[in-house]
Scaffold this active site. Structure first.
Site, PDB file in Angstrom:
ATOM      1  N   ASP A   1      -0.342  -2.852  -3.927  1.00 54.87           N
ATOM      2  CA  ASP A   1      -1.496  -3.357  -4.670  1.00 54.87           C
ATOM      3  C   ASP A   1      -1.672  -2.548  -5.958  1.00 54.87           C
ATOM      4  OD1 ASP A   1      -4.300  -5.040  -3.660  1.00 54.87           O
ATOM      5  OD2 ASP A   1      -4.422  -3.738  -5.420  1.00 54.87           O
TER       6      ASP A   1
ATOM      7  N   HIS B   1      -3.082 -13.747   1.027  1.00 59.26           N
ATOM      8  CA  HIS B   1      -2.449 -12.431   1.093  1.00 59.26           C
ATOM      9  C   HIS B   1      -3.117 -11.578   2.159  1.00 59.26           C
ATOM     10  CE1 HIS B   1      -5.614 -12.458  -1.984  1.00 59.26           C
ATOM     11  NE2 HIS B   1      -5.854 -11.202  -1.638  1.00 59.26           N
TER      12      HIS B   1
HETATM   13  P1  DGP Z   1      -8.401 -10.021  -2.940  1.00 59.79           P
HETATM   14  O1  DGP Z   1      -9.605  -9.350  -3.531  1.00 59.79           O
HETATM   15  O2  DGP Z   1      -8.411 -10.005  -1.414  1.00 59.79           O
HETATM   16  O3  DGP Z   1      -8.156 -11.396  -3.499  1.00 59.79           O
HETATM   17  O4  DGP Z   1      -7.181  -9.098  -3.346  1.00 59.79           O
HETATM   18  C1  DGP Z   1      -6.438  -9.259  -4.499  1.00 59.79           C
HETATM   19  C2  DGP Z   1      -5.704  -7.965  -4.716  1.00 59.79           C
HETATM   20  O5  DGP Z   1      -4.635  -8.207  -5.609  1.00 59.79           O
HETATM   21  C3  DGP Z   1      -6.538  -6.846  -5.326  1.00 59.79           C
HETATM   22  O6  DGP Z   1      -6.607  -5.759  -4.396  1.00 59.79           O
HETATM   23  C4  DGP Z   1      -5.778  -6.436  -6.570  1.00 59.79           C
HETATM   24  C5  DGP Z   1      -4.427  -7.057  -6.383  1.00 59.79           C
HETATM   25  N1  DGP Z   1      -3.793  -7.511  -7.607  1.00 59.79           N
HETATM   26  C6  DGP Z   1      -4.327  -8.334  -8.552  1.00 59.79           C
HETATM   27  N2  DGP Z   1      -3.453  -8.554  -9.535  1.00 59.79           N
HETATM   28  C7  DGP Z   1      -2.327  -7.849  -9.202  1.00 59.79           C
HETATM   29  C8  DGP Z   1      -1.060  -7.674  -9.836  1.00 59.79           C
HETATM   30  O7  DGP Z   1      -0.767  -8.207 -10.903  1.00 59.79           O
HETATM   31  N3  DGP Z   1      -0.162  -6.879  -9.201  1.00 59.79           N
HETATM   32  C9  DGP Z   1      -0.435  -6.272  -7.996  1.00 59.79           C
HETATM   33  N4  DGP Z   1       0.514  -5.523  -7.448  1.00 59.79           N
HETATM   34  N5  DGP Z   1      -1.622  -6.426  -7.377  1.00 59.79           N
HETATM   35  C10 DGP Z   1      -2.541  -7.194  -7.974  1.00 59.79           C
END
Ligand code: DGP
Length: 113
Positions: free
Chosen positions: A31, A99
């Site tokens: 994340d 996810h």
């Molecule tokens: P949620 O809040 O459950 O929808 O989680 C989305 C998660 O995705 C949040 O913890 C941040 C992560 N995230 C958002 N954009 C990106 C990205 O571009 N790359 C990565 N690795 N994580 C991301």
């Protein structure tokens, strides 16, 4: 099903990620905003917007995602961890491509906020 999400762009390779596991059904990567020393996301290659959209025919895929969550937690050396699926904006979902969060490496309190 609507516009592609940021996770769709990660799956297509359009934007990079720190991958920890990949197979024909899913991808797991770190994340970008870690909430703990270990914070990994496990996503299906086939997009479901959220758990709300899962149907009976998705049962095998959902089971697979859980097994991969356990596999990556083990890979990270975690004995204890939390697996979270936020469903809907009110529950904190910000990316509408299903996810699983795998969070660990620090004490985790209950209930979560
Ligand atoms: P949620 O809040 O459950 O929808 O989680 C989305 C998660 O995705 C949040 O913890 C941040 C992560 N995230 C958002 N954009 C990106 C990205 O571009 N790359 C990565 N690795 N994580 C991301």
């Amino acid at each position: 099903m609507g516009d592609e999400t940021i996770f769709g762009r990660i799956l297509s390779g359009a934007i990079p990620c720190d991958e920890v596991y990949s197979d024909e059904k899913c991808l797991a990567f770190r994340d970008i905003e870690p909430q703990a020393p270990v914070h990994i996301l496990v996503i299906p290659r086939r997009r479901l917007s959220s758990l709300k959209d899962a149907m009976t025919e998705d049962a095998e895929l959902l089971g697979h995602l859980l097994l991969v969550a356990s596999l990556v937690a083990n890979q990270e050396g975690l004995d204890d961890w939390r697996t979270i699926i936020n469903t809907g904006e009110g529950a904190g979902q910000t990316v509408f491509h299903l996810h699983l969060h795998v969070i660990g490496g620090r004490p985790l309190t209950w209930p979560p906020g």
